[in-house]
Design an enzyme around this catalytic site. Structure first.
Site, short mmCIF file in Angstrom:
data_model
loop_
_atom_site.label_atom_id
_atom_site.label_comp_id
_atom_site.label_asym_id
_atom_site.label_seq_id
_atom_site.Cartn_x
_atom_site.Cartn_y
_atom_site.Cartn_z
CB THR A 11 -0.91 0.02 1.25
OG1 THR A 11 -0.08 -0.28 2.39
CG2 THR A 11 -2.02 -1.01 1.15
N GLY A 12 2.16 1.16 0.18
CA GLY A 12 3.01 2.34 0.33
C GLY A 12 3.47 2.95 -1.00
CG ASP A 84 7.88 1.70 8.34
OD1 ASP A 84 9.04 1.68 8.80
OD2 ASP A 84 7.01 2.54 8.65
CB CYS A 154 15.91 6.15 -4.06
SG CYS A 154 15.55 7.10 -2.58
CG HIS A 254 15.79 11.18 -5.39
ND1 HIS A 254 14.57 11.71 -5.07
CD2 HIS A 254 16.03 10.22 -4.45
CE1 HIS A 254 14.07 11.10 -3.99
NE2 HIS A 254 14.95 10.19 -3.61
N1 LIG Z 1 10.05 5.92 -1.52
C1 LIG Z 1 11.23 5.72 -2.09
O1 LIG Z 1 11.61 6.39 -3.08
C2 LIG Z 1 12.15 4.67 -1.56
C3 LIG Z 1 11.85 3.90 -0.43
N2 LIG Z 1 12.72 2.93 0.00
C4 LIG Z 1 12.42 2.07 1.16
O2 LIG Z 1 11.31 1.23 0.81
C5 LIG Z 1 10.52 0.97 1.96
C6 LIG Z 1 9.11 1.47 1.72
O3 LIG Z 1 9.14 2.87 1.56
P1 LIG Z 1 7.85 3.70 1.19
O4 LIG Z 1 7.03 2.95 0.20
O5 LIG Z 1 8.37 5.03 0.83
O6 LIG Z 1 7.07 3.72 2.61
P2 LIG Z 1 5.53 3.95 2.90
O7 LIG Z 1 5.48 4.55 4.25
O8 LIG Z 1 4.88 4.68 1.80
O9 LIG Z 1 4.91 2.45 2.95
C7 LIG Z 1 5.20 1.58 4.00
C8 LIG Z 1 4.50 0.23 3.81
O10 LIG Z 1 4.81 -0.60 4.93
C9 LIG Z 1 3.58 -1.11 5.49
N3 LIG Z 1 3.70 -1.28 6.93
C10 LIG Z 1 3.82 -0.33 7.89
N4 LIG Z 1 3.86 -0.90 9.11
C11 LIG Z 1 3.77 -2.24 8.92
C12 LIG Z 1 3.74 -3.37 9.81
N5 LIG Z 1 3.80 -3.23 11.13
N6 LIG Z 1 3.62 -4.59 9.25
C13 LIG Z 1 3.54 -4.76 7.93
N7 LIG Z 1 3.54 -3.73 7.04
C14 LIG Z 1 3.65 -2.49 7.53
C15 LIG Z 1 2.54 -0.07 5.15
O11 LIG Z 1 1.26 -0.67 5.21
P3 LIG Z 1 -0.07 0.15 5.70
O12 LIG Z 1 -0.51 0.97 4.52
O13 LIG Z 1 -1.01 -0.95 6.02
O14 LIG Z 1 0.34 0.98 6.86
C16 LIG Z 1 2.97 0.31 3.73
O15 LIG Z 1 2.50 -0.64 2.82
C17 LIG Z 1 11.19 1.67 3.13
O16 LIG Z 1 11.99 0.75 3.81
C18 LIG Z 1 12.00 2.76 2.45
O17 LIG Z 1 13.08 3.17 3.25
C19 LIG Z 1 13.85 2.69 -0.71
C20 LIG Z 1 14.20 3.41 -1.81
C21 LIG Z 1 13.37 4.47 -2.29
N1 LIG Z 2 15.58 8.16 2.01
C1 LIG Z 2 15.09 8.15 0.63
C2 LIG Z 2 14.15 7.01 0.44
C3 LIG Z 2 14.45 5.85 1.30
O1 LIG Z 2 13.58 5.40 1.98
O2 LIG Z 2 15.69 5.40 1.29
P1 LIG Z 2 16.21 4.12 2.09
O3 LIG Z 2 15.56 2.93 1.52
O4 LIG Z 2 17.66 4.11 1.91
O5 LIG Z 2 15.83 4.29 3.55
C4 LIG Z 2 14.45 9.49 0.37
O6 LIG Z 2 14.06 10.07 1.36
O7 LIG Z 2 14.28 9.91 -0.73
#
Ligand SMILES: NC(=O)C1=CN([C@@H]2O[C@H](COP(=O)(O)OP(=O)(O)OC[C@H]3O[C@@H](n4cnc5c(N)ncnc54)[C@H](OP(=O)(O)O)[C@@H]3O)[C@@H](O)[C@H]2O)C=CC1
Ligand SMILES: N[C@@H](CC(=O)OP(=O)(O)O)C(=O)O
Length: 363
Positions: A11-12, A84, A154, A254
């Site tokens: 969902t994220g 997360d 990223c 970015h």
């Molecule tokens: N955004 C980016 O550009 C980048 C992100 N990342 C990494 O990717 C990962 C996801 O980031 P991002 O999509 O931005 O984060 P979001 O906050 O948008 O999404 C987090 C996701 O984790 C789920 N979640 C939260 N708590 C729990 C739990 N207790 N158990 C199971 N699932 C859970 C959420 O579900 P719910 O909706 O149900 O709360 C949601 O699906 C992170 O580790 C981030 O550091 C890495 C590179 C780039």
């Molecule tokens: N920190 C990056 C995204 C991210 O979540 O990176 P990492 O997966 O290394 O925590 C940003 O804020 O654009």
């Protein structure tokens, strides 16, 4: 045969990008979606707050979101994680112990000596450590072990893209500095950055980001131990990296201003640097991977490019744009790099890694 894929954190910000990319993919179909207990038990369409500019794919709407338990993903050939980081560590560990192949966006296991940290347009050869684990287990008659492959931070993905061909062609980079301008989608959606913080503003701090860029770059461009089972990052003496990270009011993409100095003297000419970047063909393209960029690095000559809104979708977000390449009066060269943070910096990287695993018959 089409492979069954699961998405954790579906969902994220990253999870939604996985849904978009998988829904149109010829080699993968979505088998299971997982998120927190807030979302579990609901149809995906009801659980998600969809924030992509493309519509939520019909094929994903009715999939029931489950808890992130390995049992719910047992039938998956590959599991992509956009969890997360506070929860990814424990959940991904359970998945690996259950024998699943996990490709993760979270930071938790990136520094483990036997876990590949991969930017698929840069160092796909690092899957060899997993390949060795699988063949060793097979030779001993053991069942196929689970494993994890990490996708880089990223911003690091954009940084290492031009560095790889430059190092290959002109030798080591002695030192580099980078200043980033990072999109708000990088901060995720739960809860995401409040409008009041980012509108008409720049936030000159992203927690942990500078350290990640400085460290991950050295593992991605580093080597292996003698037996090929562990990674040996470059040392600070081999390559000095300094990063400053800022959050700006851009939705996706970015931007990074980089200055670098080669170790070898004299350095290459400006035209040699540009040509080297233009000529670079990533291994994923050579393997014929479906999502591999046709042009890995787009060298832009216009004085005011790259720009996130105009250039982030080159090669469907899998290509990286490099512009304003010029001589630097302090180091050797400076340039501006733009990469799509949720495609080649996150979900797209995961998909391309899976395509590489598929091409190598590892899944
Ligand atoms: N955004 C980016 O550009 C980048 C992100 N990342 C990494 O990717 C990962 C996801 O980031 P991002 O999509 O931005 O984060 P979001 O906050 O948008 O999404 C987090 C996701 O984790 C789920 N979640 C939260 N708590 C729990 C739990 N207790 N158990 C199971 N699932 C859970 C959420 O579900 P719910 O909706 O149900 O709360 C949601 O699906 C992170 O580790 C981030 O550091 C890495 C590179 C780039
Ligand atoms: N920190 C990056 C995204 C991210 O979540 O990176 P990492 O997966 O290394 O925590 C940003 O804020 O654009």
């Amino acid at each position: 045969m089409v492979k069954k894929a699961g998405v954790l954190g579906a969902t994220g910000s990253v999870g939604q990008r996985f849904i978009l990319l998988l829904s149109e993919h010829p080699d993968f179909e979505i088998q299971a979606l997982g998120a927190s207990s807030r979302s579990a038990g609901r149809r995906y369409e009801d659980a998600v707050t969809w924030k992509q500019t493309s519509l939520l794919p019909e094929s994903a709407k009715n999939i029931l979101v489950s808890e992130c338990s390995a049992a719910a993903f047992a039938g998956c050939d590959i599991v992509f994680s956009g969890l997360d980081a506070d929860y990814a560590g424990e959940i991904e560990k359970q998945f690996v112990e259950a024998g699943l192949a996990v490709v993760s966006n979270a930071k938790n296991y990136r520094r483990n000596v036997d876990v590949p940290l991969i930017v698929p347009i840069v160092n796909p050869e690092h899957v060899s450590v997993v390949e060795k684990k699988l063949t060793d287990a097979q030779a001993k008659g053991e069942k196929k072990p689970g494993y994890i492959i990490c996708i880089s931070n990223c911003s690091t993905a954009g940084l290492v893209a031009p560095l790889k061909p430059l190092v290959e062609k002109f030798g080591p980079i002695d030192m580099l500095t980078t200043t980033t301008l990072q999109a708000i989608s990088g901060a995720g959606f739960s809860p995401g950055i409040p409008g009041i913080d980012i509108l008409d503003n720049i936030v000159p701090y992203i927690s942990g980001e500078e350290d990640k860029m400085e460290w991950e770059t050295k593992k991605i461009l580093g080597g292996f131990s003698a037996d090929g089972s562990e990674f040996v990052p470059l040392t600070h003496e081999q390559m000095k990296v300094s990063a400053q990270c800022n959050r700006v009011a851009v939705s996706d993409g970015h931007t990074e201003c980089i200055s670098l100095k080669f170790a070898n003297r004299p350095p290459p000419s400006l035209e040699q640097v540009k040509q080297c970047l233009r000529d670079y063909v990533c291994d994923a393209a050579k393997l014929g991977c479906h999502s591999a960029p046709k042009q890995t690095i787009h060298v832009l000559e216009q004085a005011d490019r790259p720009q996130p809104r105009l250039d982030r979708d080159r090669d469907a977000g899998y290509g990286v744009s490099v512009g304003r390449i010029r001589e630097d009066p302090v180091l050797d060269f400076k340039m501006v790099v733009l990469s799509h943070n949720t495609i080649i910096g996150a979900a797209g990287a995961g998909i391309l890694i899976a395509e590489i695993l598929l091409a190598k018959k590892l899944i």
